[in-house]
Write an enzyme that holds these catalytic residues in place. Structure first.
Site, short mmCIF file in Angstrom:
data_model
loop_
_atom_site.label_atom_id
_atom_site.label_comp_id
_atom_site.label_asym_id
_atom_site.label_seq_id
_atom_site.Cartn_x
_atom_site.Cartn_y
_atom_site.Cartn_z
N ASP A 1 0.83 -1.21 0.00
CA ASP A 1 0.00 0.00 0.00
C ASP A 1 0.86 1.25 0.00
O ASP A 1 1.80 1.35 0.79
CB ASP A 1 -0.85 0.05 1.28
CG ASP A 1 -2.19 -0.66 1.14
OD1 ASP A 1 -2.63 -0.91 0.01
OD2 ASP A 1 -2.80 -0.94 2.20
N LYS B 1 -0.65 -0.38 -4.26
CA LYS B 1 -2.10 -0.15 -4.17
C LYS B 1 -2.37 1.27 -3.70
O LYS B 1 -1.71 1.76 -2.78
CB LYS B 1 -2.75 -1.16 -3.22
CG LYS B 1 -4.29 -0.97 -3.10
CD LYS B 1 -4.99 -2.21 -2.57
CE LYS B 1 -4.86 -2.44 -1.09
NZ LYS B 1 -5.38 -1.33 -0.24
N GLU C 1 -5.73 4.18 -3.02
CA GLU C 1 -7.16 4.28 -2.72
C GLU C 1 -7.78 5.46 -3.47
O GLU C 1 -7.36 6.61 -3.28
CB GLU C 1 -7.39 4.47 -1.22
CG GLU C 1 -6.91 3.30 -0.37
CD GLU C 1 -7.22 3.49 1.10
OE1 GLU C 1 -7.88 4.48 1.47
OE2 GLU C 1 -6.80 2.62 1.90
N GLU D 1 -14.05 -2.75 -1.32
CA GLU D 1 -14.26 -2.97 0.11
C GLU D 1 -15.63 -2.45 0.52
O GLU D 1 -16.00 -1.31 0.25
CB GLU D 1 -13.14 -2.26 0.90
CG GLU D 1 -13.28 -2.42 2.41
CD GLU D 1 -12.01 -2.04 3.17
OE1 GLU D 1 -10.98 -1.75 2.55
OE2 GLU D 1 -12.07 -2.05 4.42
O1 KIV Z 1 -4.53 -2.40 4.35
C1 KIV Z 1 -5.22 -3.40 4.09
O2 KIV Z 1 -5.18 -4.43 4.77
C2 KIV Z 1 -6.12 -3.33 2.94
C3 KIV Z 1 -7.08 -4.46 2.74
C4 KIV Z 1 -8.14 -4.41 3.78
C5 KIV Z 1 -7.62 -4.49 1.37
O3 KIV Z 1 -6.07 -2.37 2.21
NA NA Z 2 -4.88 -0.63 2.99
#
Ligand code: KIV
Ligand code: NA
Length: 265
Positions: free
Chosen positions: A84, A113, A115, A182
């Site tokens: 992330d 990733k 958001e 989500e």
């Molecule tokens: O940080 C995380 O664990 C996530 C998942 C819940 C998709 O982004």
């Molecule tokens: Na996350």
């Protein structure tokens, strides 16, 4: 067995083989997860909640994500590793996003990733053109919890559902290879999954018709003390070991028995 690549993930999606994804934050659990059938390891900024004890993911820094990504990468031989980009490390500009993505990639991530919806399409294209695979994340996006007014289901209204679909299509067109959805009604997530050509959908509280599923490791193991979301299942119940619990999760994702209706919206 062979390392999981973007090509392999695309093959799985096309063949209707469900993708089992789980968060991991350290080397030991990375090894344990992948030896028990987990295809994708997410170094999630949820480490802010489950490792650091923070109320939200907002305080998590790029430095911390780099450290945990390095730990996970050392424990992994086979799984696809996603990390992330944390709060405010990519929203400012596409250049900022690339600079911070590069640090996660150097730490061992194979995909980052981020958001957000269609407004991130330029950033996604910029990263993908420069060799950084991108996973998008829509619906309940925890980094926006204060803007969203809490951890609540998204896309319940007709307009909300249409917006999520438009976001997913824009992110796919920009080159995102994967998207986490989500806390989205199962019918909405199913409709989005059916409308996409190449982008793999991964659900968490988004119904069984996504191309794959993800959970937070600590939720799956029942070791996170906070209030449990509806989409969480404790796989330690009925398991004799952590290995068994993770294997049961991967098997339940693969055979479509998780999530069950009681985990969905
Ligand atoms: O940080 C995380 O664990 C996530 C998942 C819940 C998709 O982004
Ligand atoms: Na996350």
């Amino acid at each position: 067995s062979k390392p999981v690549t973007l090509t392999e993930l695309a093959r799985m999606r096309a063949a209707g083989e469900k993708i089992a994804m789980l968060t991991a934050y350290d080397a030991s659990f990375a090894t344990l997860c992948e030896r028990n059938g987990v295809d994708v390891l997410l170094v999630g900024d949820s480490l802010g909640n489950v490792v650091q004890g923070q109320k939200t993911t907002l305080p998590v820094t790029v430095e911390q994500m780099v450290y945990h990504t390095e730990c996970v990468a050392r424990g992994s031989q086979r799984a696809w590793i996603i990390a992330d980009l944390p709060f405010a490390s990519y929203q400012e500009s596409r250049e900022q996003a690339l600079r911070n993505a590069a640090r996660l990639m150097a730490a061992g991530a194979q995909m980052v990733k981020i958001e957000g919806g269609a407004w991130l399409a330029d950033t996604v294209r910029f990263l993908v053109e420069r060799g950084v695979p991108v996973c998008a994340h829509i619906g309940l996006t925890p980094q926006s919890v204060h803007q969203l007014g809490g951890y609540r289901v998204q896309g319940r209204s007709e307009e909300g559902a249409a917006q999520l679909k438009a976001d997913a299509l824009a992110l796919e067109a920009a080159g995102a290879a994967m998207i986490v959805m989500e806390m989205v009604p199962a019918t909405v997530a199913a409709g989005i999954t059916a409308s996409l050509r190449s982008m793999a959908t991964i659900g968490i509280g988004a119904g069984k018709d996504c191309d794959g599923q993800v959970l937070v490791l600590h939720d799956l193991l029942g070791v996170f003390p906070g209030r449990k979301a509806r989409f969480v299942k404790n796989f330690m119940q009925g398991a004799a070991s952590i290995d068994e619990a993770v294997a049961a999760y991967a098997a339940a994702v693969k055979d479509g028995s998780f999530p069950a209706p009681e985990h969905c919206y």
